[in-house]
Design a protein around this motif. Sequence first.
Motif, short mmCIF file in Angstrom:
data_model
loop_
_atom_site.label_atom_id
_atom_site.label_comp_id
_atom_site.label_asym_id
_atom_site.label_seq_id
_atom_site.Cartn_x
_atom_site.Cartn_y
_atom_site.Cartn_z
N ALA A 60 1.09 -1.48 -0.27
CA ALA A 60 -0.16 -0.23 -0.04
C ALA A 60 0.45 0.96 0.15
CB ALA A 60 -1.04 -0.29 1.18
N ARG A 61 0.52 2.08 -0.78
CA ARG A 61 1.18 4.18 -0.49
C ARG A 61 -0.24 4.92 0.07
NH1 ARG A 61 6.00 4.01 -2.86
NH2 ARG A 61 6.17 2.40 -4.74
N VAL A 62 0.75 5.31 0.81
CA VAL A 62 -0.30 6.70 1.88
C VAL A 62 -0.16 7.44 1.84
CG1 VAL A 62 -1.52 7.25 3.76
CG2 VAL A 62 -1.40 4.56 3.85
N ASN A 63 -0.35 8.35 0.91
CA ASN A 63 -0.27 9.68 0.39
C ASN A 63 1.50 9.40 0.21
OD1 ASN A 63 -2.60 11.19 0.96
ND2 ASN A 63 -1.84 11.43 3.07
N GLY A 64 1.79 8.34 -0.82
CA GLY A 64 3.34 8.35 -1.49
C GLY A 64 4.10 7.58 -0.33
N GLU A 65 3.59 7.24 1.03
CA GLU A 65 4.63 6.79 1.77
C GLU A 65 3.88 5.21 1.75
OE1 GLU A 65 5.38 6.39 6.37
OE2 GLU A 65 4.10 7.99 5.67
N ALA A 66 5.74 4.17 1.55
CA ALA A 66 5.26 3.01 1.13
C ALA A 66 5.23 1.77 2.51
CB ALA A 66 6.44 2.29 0.20
N ILE A 67 3.77 0.90 2.50
CA ILE A 67 3.87 -0.12 3.49
C ILE A 67 4.05 -1.01 2.70
CG2 ILE A 67 2.12 -1.66 5.28
CD1 ILE A 67 0.19 1.70 5.17
N THR A 68 5.72 -1.78 3.44
CA THR A 68 5.44 -3.54 2.58
C THR A 68 5.34 -4.23 3.29
OG1 THR A 68 7.97 -3.75 3.73
CG2 THR A 68 7.72 -1.48 2.25
N LEU A 69 5.35 -5.56 3.36
CA LEU A 69 4.80 -7.16 3.92
C LEU A 69 5.75 -6.64 4.91
CD1 LEU A 69 3.46 -8.86 3.36
CD2 LEU A 69 5.07 -10.22 1.63
#
Length: 282
Positions: free
Chosen positions: A33-42
């Motif tokens: 996912a990306r939240v306002n461009g900030e990545a969330i990784t596995l």
Amino acid sequence: MGFHKLVLLAATCCAFGSGAWAQEAVSAETVVARVNGEAITLGHMLLVRESLPNEYKSLPDRQLFDGILEQLVQQTILSQKSSAPDSLQIRLTLENDRRLMRAARMIEQWSEKPISEGAIQDAYEAAYSGVDQGLEYKAAHILVETEAAALELIEKVNAGEEFAALARDFSTGPSGPGGGDLGWFGKGMMVPPFEQAVIELEVGEVSKPVKTDFGWHVILLNETRAVESPALEDVREMLVEDLRRAAVEAEMAILRSQADIKLIEDPQIDPGAVKNFELLSQ
């Protein structure tokens, strides 16, 4: 658990990155996912899962995946919204976590070094070969509620009445129907007052009344025997763990001896300050 629990119980389905990945292409750096461009990784998700209680780890995969991802999305939104710089507590927590994880990695590396068969054999011989392993005891007892009742039973035994028969007739313990027989036992298997009384008896001797949390005991020591050393295979795992622990301690001692350590002795620092959590909010 708080925030985690609410998110997981809600099991909110999220609309972020719901596409499928080829299994072989997935890594800890795979962006989910990306939240306002900030990545969330596995990888972020894996670390959250590892911190969960077992009851949540066993949730169905989809429910767990969506719940963790939603939690991370919400946390990212809140983190981005906060314009305040990291507090002292946050900064110190991050420093401690980083220090802990790096130290744990070093200990893991040391612990993974193979232990030779020779070292295991030497440790076994040092612990068990020619070493007195102590005694085991075979005893019987009669359990009653009062000291007076115990004294009466001792008088009956001294008068020639059979101990086992008295145990069957008067003992309130579960061994009573079997004549009070407790079988063989070693040190640490009985409550301390009972054990100490047994150790002090001669074979064939009856104890004075012995008080424990269970009541009053009259004890007869029937036999003793030397404890046999265990077979190597029965204690191999314990020996290996002891050797690994000793190796880690030795490595740590070397590093500590080489480090420049200065412990600040300030008489104005009250040792009780370590319990004053409010200092972090100052």
